[in-house]
Scaffold this motif. Structure first.
Motif, mmCIF file in Angstrom:
data_model
loop_
_atom_site.group_PDB
_atom_site.id
_atom_site.type_symbol
_atom_site.label_atom_id
_atom_site.label_comp_id
_atom_site.label_asym_id
_atom_site.label_seq_id
_atom_site.Cartn_x
_atom_site.Cartn_y
_atom_site.Cartn_z
ATOM 1 N N ALA A 70 -34.195 -136.901 -6.871
ATOM 2 C CA ALA A 70 -33.408 -135.697 -6.603
ATOM 3 C C ALA A 70 -33.041 -135.043 -7.931
ATOM 4 O O ALA A 70 -33.120 -135.669 -8.993
ATOM 5 N N GLN A 71 -32.610 -133.797 -7.848
ATOM 6 C CA GLN A 71 -32.098 -133.076 -9.010
ATOM 7 C C GLN A 71 -30.955 -133.882 -9.630
ATOM 8 O O GLN A 71 -30.092 -134.387 -8.919
ATOM 9 N N GLU A 116 -26.515 -136.299 -5.870
ATOM 10 C CA GLU A 116 -27.591 -135.819 -4.993
ATOM 11 C C GLU A 116 -28.576 -136.922 -4.633
ATOM 12 O O GLU A 116 -28.976 -137.050 -3.480
ATOM 13 N N VAL A 117 -28.989 -137.726 -5.605
ATOM 14 C CA VAL A 117 -29.937 -138.794 -5.294
ATOM 15 C C VAL A 117 -29.283 -139.843 -4.402
ATOM 16 O O VAL A 117 -29.922 -140.388 -3.494
ATOM 17 N N ILE A 120 -29.500 -138.963 -0.719
ATOM 18 C CA ILE A 120 -30.798 -139.308 -0.119
ATOM 19 C C ILE A 120 -30.840 -140.796 0.211
ATOM 20 O O ILE A 120 -31.298 -141.199 1.287
#
Length: 132
Positions: A70-71, A116-117, A120
């Motif tokens: 992820a970003q 963000e990661v 997920i």
């Protein structure tokens, strides 16, 4: 695109995942960190978890969970975090280290306070029935 290579520990108990908040940060992160030199995934995991949580990973218990991208939070667009995740047992009780402000057990409802990661990863673990 630039990729930041990180290794992380997935530790789940009672439907909650062990997370940490570094000093000076607002968000919680799954514990782990960046590979140094030519470390293997296992060597990185053992070192980082010792540094962050003051516990010793039991090498024979290390098991691959998955790799997620992820970003990167707070980084320029296109800088991606690649998080390779493992579950493992450890000896000791997690305690905050010099770089960790707080250790907290989070669940799937805590998406607004994680990276963000990690969102997920939390989704994957929730869909797998591991995270409440």
């Amino acid at each position: 695109m630039i990729e930041i290579d990180k290794i992380a520990l997935i530790k789940i108990e009672n439907g909650q995942i062990l997370s940490t908040r570094s000093k000076g940060k607002n968000k919680y992160y799954i514990p782990g960190g960046k590979r140094e030199n030519n470390e293997t995934d296992e060597q990185t995991l053992v070192r980082e978890i010792q540094e962050e949580l003051n516990v010793e990973i039991i090498p024979k218990s290390v098991e691959y969970i998955g790799t997620f991208k992820a970003q990167s939070d707070g980084a320029a667009k296109g800088i991606i975090v690649k998080m390779t995740c493992y579950k493992a047992d450890y000896n000791g009780v997690p305690q905050e280290s010099n770089e960790i402000e707080e250790i907290k057990w989070l669940n799937y409802k805590d998406l607004d306070i994680i990276s963000e990661v990690d969102k997920i990863i939390f989704k994957h673990l929730n869909e797998s029935g591991l995270l409440a």
